[in-house]
Design a protein around this motif. Structure first.
Motif, short mmCIF file in Angstrom:
data_model
loop_
_atom_site.label_atom_id
_atom_site.label_comp_id
_atom_site.label_asym_id
_atom_site.label_seq_id
_atom_site.Cartn_x
_atom_site.Cartn_y
_atom_site.Cartn_z
N LEU A 138 50.48 12.59 31.43
CA LEU A 138 49.39 11.66 31.64
C LEU A 138 48.05 12.38 31.57
N ALA A 139 47.22 11.97 30.60
CA ALA A 139 45.87 12.54 30.41
C ALA A 139 45.89 14.04 30.20
N GLY A 140 47.05 14.59 29.81
CA GLY A 140 47.16 16.03 29.56
C GLY A 140 47.23 16.88 30.80
N PHE A 141 47.48 16.28 31.98
CA PHE A 141 47.45 17.00 33.25
C PHE A 141 48.84 17.38 33.76
N ALA A 142 49.86 17.41 32.91
CA ALA A 142 51.21 17.81 33.30
C ALA A 142 51.78 16.91 34.40
N THR A 143 51.58 15.62 34.25
CA THR A 143 52.14 14.66 35.19
C THR A 143 52.90 13.59 34.42
N GLN A 144 54.00 13.15 35.00
CA GLN A 144 54.78 12.06 34.44
C GLN A 144 54.64 10.84 35.34
N ALA A 145 54.30 9.73 34.76
CA ALA A 145 54.19 8.48 35.51
C ALA A 145 54.85 7.38 34.70
N ALA A 146 55.74 6.62 35.34
CA ALA A 146 56.47 5.58 34.63
C ALA A 146 56.78 4.43 35.57
N VAL A 147 56.77 3.23 35.02
CA VAL A 147 57.17 2.03 35.76
C VAL A 147 58.31 1.38 34.98
N GLU A 148 59.15 0.66 35.71
CA GLU A 148 60.32 0.05 35.08
C GLU A 148 60.54 -1.35 35.64
N TRP A 149 60.93 -2.24 34.77
CA TRP A 149 61.37 -3.57 35.17
C TRP A 149 62.61 -3.94 34.37
N ARG A 150 63.57 -4.56 35.04
CA ARG A 150 64.77 -5.03 34.36
C ARG A 150 65.23 -6.33 35.00
N ASP A 151 65.63 -7.28 34.18
CA ASP A 151 66.08 -8.58 34.64
C ASP A 151 67.37 -8.43 35.44
N GLY A 152 67.35 -8.92 36.68
CA GLY A 152 68.53 -8.84 37.53
C GLY A 152 69.48 -10.00 37.40
N LEU A 153 69.15 -10.96 36.52
CA LEU A 153 69.98 -12.16 36.32
C LEU A 153 70.17 -12.88 37.65
N ALA A 154 71.38 -12.91 38.19
CA ALA A 154 71.62 -13.63 39.44
C ALA A 154 71.17 -12.86 40.68
N TYR A 155 70.71 -11.63 40.51
CA TYR A 155 70.33 -10.78 41.64
C TYR A 155 68.85 -10.40 41.53
N ASN A 156 68.42 -9.50 42.41
CA ASN A 156 67.03 -9.03 42.37
C ASN A 156 66.74 -8.34 41.05
N ASP A 157 65.54 -8.55 40.52
CA ASP A 157 65.11 -7.76 39.37
C ASP A 157 64.92 -6.31 39.79
N VAL A 158 65.18 -5.40 38.86
CA VAL A 158 64.93 -3.98 39.11
C VAL A 158 63.43 -3.73 38.97
N LEU A 159 62.84 -3.11 39.98
CA LEU A 159 61.44 -2.72 39.96
C LEU A 159 61.36 -1.26 40.40
N GLY A 160 60.80 -0.41 39.58
CA GLY A 160 60.78 1.00 39.92
C GLY A 160 59.51 1.70 39.49
N VAL A 161 59.16 2.75 40.20
CA VAL A 161 58.04 3.62 39.84
C VAL A 161 58.48 5.06 40.05
N LYS A 162 58.11 5.92 39.11
CA LYS A 162 58.48 7.33 39.18
C LYS A 162 57.25 8.16 38.83
N TYR A 163 57.01 9.20 39.65
CA TYR A 163 55.83 10.05 39.46
C TYR A 163 56.24 11.51 39.68
N THR A 164 55.90 12.37 38.73
CA THR A 164 56.18 13.80 38.84
C THR A 164 54.93 14.57 38.45
N ASP A 165 54.51 15.48 39.32
CA ASP A 165 53.37 16.36 39.04
C ASP A 165 53.93 17.77 38.92
N TYR A 166 53.87 18.33 37.70
CA TYR A 166 54.44 19.65 37.45
C TYR A 166 53.52 20.79 37.87
#
Length: 602
Positions: A183-211
């Motif tokens: 991210l911006a060349g600063f050696a960091t990983q940032a990601a968000v995720e969404w997935r349809d849960g159909l009959a259950y909760n949708d998947v919602l996630g965030v992941k952050y890594t600073d190297y």
């Protein structure tokens, strides 16, 4: 910490998700600090000038370093054909090169110090170990004043993450993972995720890594995720053991999970048991011995609380309902323990730079030699921790070879001795052995075997050939469970010449076979005959020489499994930085506090 940091921290720590609150507090405190560093008034800096045209010196041999020039390159450095030049322009417009100061933080050499060949080679290898770089080179040039001028050249990988999840059945669009690995060349990983849960909760996630957490070679890893049936929270700060030249490595982590573990049971509809875990770990290592042949000694304090619900559930398309179809799995024993652990390691390793082993054409550093790590712990009855046990975990690696061929093997084993029941329990082992042969620049043969086993399990555990990482192609719908798994794979790769400079392209043919064995403590497990699959693959690395290998595999199952299917699978993975990692179905049953962050050396 910047002004206002304590107020932000106190606000987040009052949040219901305390672990995630600590994580956001640390991240929000680190980002402004880094921003302040970048807004300092500095004298104008001349752009780096390449030393191209000068002859590099034979190597570092004690000359004083008069200057270090860093040249960071974008993913596409070569011009593309006129019809494809828009690709190069688009990627460069969306991409930010790794910052000069990020590269300098990984260097073991400083201006004014003697130039050391070992430090130069290790700095180069540490840079290549970063997931957002394709390659790195450090060359020394005569400065014509009795010293040397170092030129550090790196090339970035394409950092944008855009991974849609598509299925053949309706709805076709099931989810999306979006983010950036640098991210911006600063050696960091940032990601968000969404997935349809159909009959259950949708998947919602965030992941952050600073190297480069707080500007050093430490790492901050944060993850918060809501799954269809539970959640996962994790915060870890670690100083990885990058090189024999460093003196210390340490780790601190805290987290928790709640998720159902699905259990296959042949022709009967699979059921699940709900598993809750809370864990914490703090530990450190120090180096004893000479570079290249040394020992590591350390201590850690770990806390683990795991409980499994006694009632089995059916996770159907329409929702959760009680399991009344068959015998439930045996009751599991709760684990509630705090341990003091002794950490020990030995390492006699050298690194060899190779190309085209785990990547299509990209470079990687393979470990030649032997290294082993062991963690041995004893329980402490403090507060709510009531278990009385001992714990042992080992991680052993052996490798030998060079640029033309290489053979390696790694195995991880852990076991818990219950003093109350006077027996060893939860014995989990897994590993990989592989042989690479590269007789020509464009040809690579890979033969490998992977194994996993669980014995005397008092925690939920099950293996299958349906697992996406450890199973067989064409058997994703297999319903046969086991306690032990052995899979053998063979692949012949061929790089196809191209002048487009957009990607490296290749073809492969593969064959694989595997089987399962039963064990009394693993519910519903059974012995299976050998199953197999053969197929062809289209391979690509984007940009050229990237270590991320994209595969489009077409597999034809060879077995009498009634659930076998012809399978078309698309994957994009980077396996060049570590020799082997546990598969998901094994990892989820291991103790969370084993010191893998310290003993999984790059």
């Amino acid at each position: 910490m910047t002004a206002g940091g304590p107020q932000r921290c106190s606000a987040w720590l009052r949040a219901p998700l305390a672990v995630f609150g600590v994580a956001v507090c640390l991240a929000s405190s680190a980002i402004p600090a880094r921003a302040q560093q970048n807004t300092r008034v500095e004298p104008p800096r001349q752009p780096p000038v390449s030393s191209q045209g000068r002859l590099p010196v034979t190597g570092c041999s004690g000359q004083v370093i008069s200057d270090i020039v860093v040249i960071t390159q974008p993913p596409f450095t070569d011009k593309l054909p006129r019809d494809l030049e828009w690709v190069r322009r688009t990627v460069r417009a969306m991409h930010v090169n790794t910052r000069d100061e990020v590269v300098r933080q990984f260097l073991l050499l400083k201006v004014g110090e003697p130039c050391n060949q070992i430090k130069r080679a290790e700095s180069e290898r540490i840079l290549r170990a970063q997931p957002y770089l394709v390659d790195a080179r450090i060359r020394a040039y005569d400065d014509e004043e009795g010293g040397v001028r170092l030129e550090v050249e790196t090339r970035d990988d394409f950092s944008l993450l855009f991974e849609p999840i598509l299925r053949g059945s309706s709805p076709q669009f099931r989810g999306l993972r979006l983010g950036d690995n640098n991210l911006a060349g600063f050696a960091t990983q940032a990601a968000v995720e969404w997935r349809d849960g159909l009959a259950y909760n949708d998947v919602l996630g965030v992941k952050y890594t600073d190297y480069q957490f707080f500007g050093g070679r430490d790492e901050l890893r944060m993850e918060a995720r809501r799954d269809p049936f539970g959640q996962r929270l994790n915060l870890e700060v670690v100083k990885p053991y990058y090189t024999d030249l460093q003196r210390f490595a340490w780790v601190a982590s805290v987290g928790g999970t709640r998720e159902p573990l699905r259990l296959l049971r042949g022709d009967v509809e699979q059921n699940a048991v709900n598993v809750r875990r809370a864990y914490g770990n703090v530990g450190a290592l120090t180096r004893v011995g000479s570079v290249g042949r040394l020992k590591l000694l350390g201590l850690s304090l770990t806390r683990e609380d795991e409980r499994t619900d006694s009632a089995a559930l059916l996770l159907t398309r329409d929702g959760v309902r009680p399991d009344t179809l068959g015998a439930p799995p045996a009751p599991y024993i709760r684990q509630n323990v705090m341990r003091a652990n002794l950490l020990m390691g030995i390492r006699a390793i050298r690194f060899v730079r190779v190309q085209g082993f785990d990547a299509l054409t990209g470079a990687q550093d393979i470990r030649v030699g032997v290294q082993a790590g062991i963690s041995a712990g004893h329980s402490l009855r403090i507060g709510p921790a009531v278990d009385n046990d001992r714990f042992v975990s080992t991680n052993i690696y052996i490798g030998w070879g060079g640029e033309k061929w290489f053979a390696g093997a790694q195995g991880i084993t852990e076991a818990r001795y219950s003093k109350d029941r006077d027996r060893w329990e939860n014995v989990i082992g897994s590993g990989r052995a592989a042989w690479y042969f590269r007789p020509a620049v464009r040809q690579t043969t890979v033969i490998q075997t992977e194994w996993a086993t669980g014995r005397r399990m008092q925690a939920p555990f099950q293996l299958s050939l349906a697992d996406r990482e450890g199973g067989l192609m064409g058997h994703r719908l297999s319903q046969e469970p086991g306690a032990r798994r052995l899979v053998v794979r063979a692949e012949q790769r061929l790089v196809v010449p191209t002048r487009l400079n957009v990607a490296d392209v290749g073809l492969a043919g593969f064959a694989e076979a595997g089987r399962l064995w039963s064990e009394r403590s693993v519910p519903y497990s059974l012995d299976t005959p050998w199953r197999g699959a053969v197929g062809i693959s289209l391979l690509a690395a984007v940009p050229p020489r990237s270590r991320r290998l994209w595969r489009l595999d077409l597999a034809f199952p060879v077995s009498n499994d009634p659930n076998k299917r012809v399978e078309l699978r698309l994957t994009g993975l980077d396996r060049s930085r570590t020799f082997w990692r546990d598969t998901r179905d094994v990892e989820r049953s291991r103790e969370r506090t084993a010191p893998t962050s310290l003993f999984t050396w790059p």
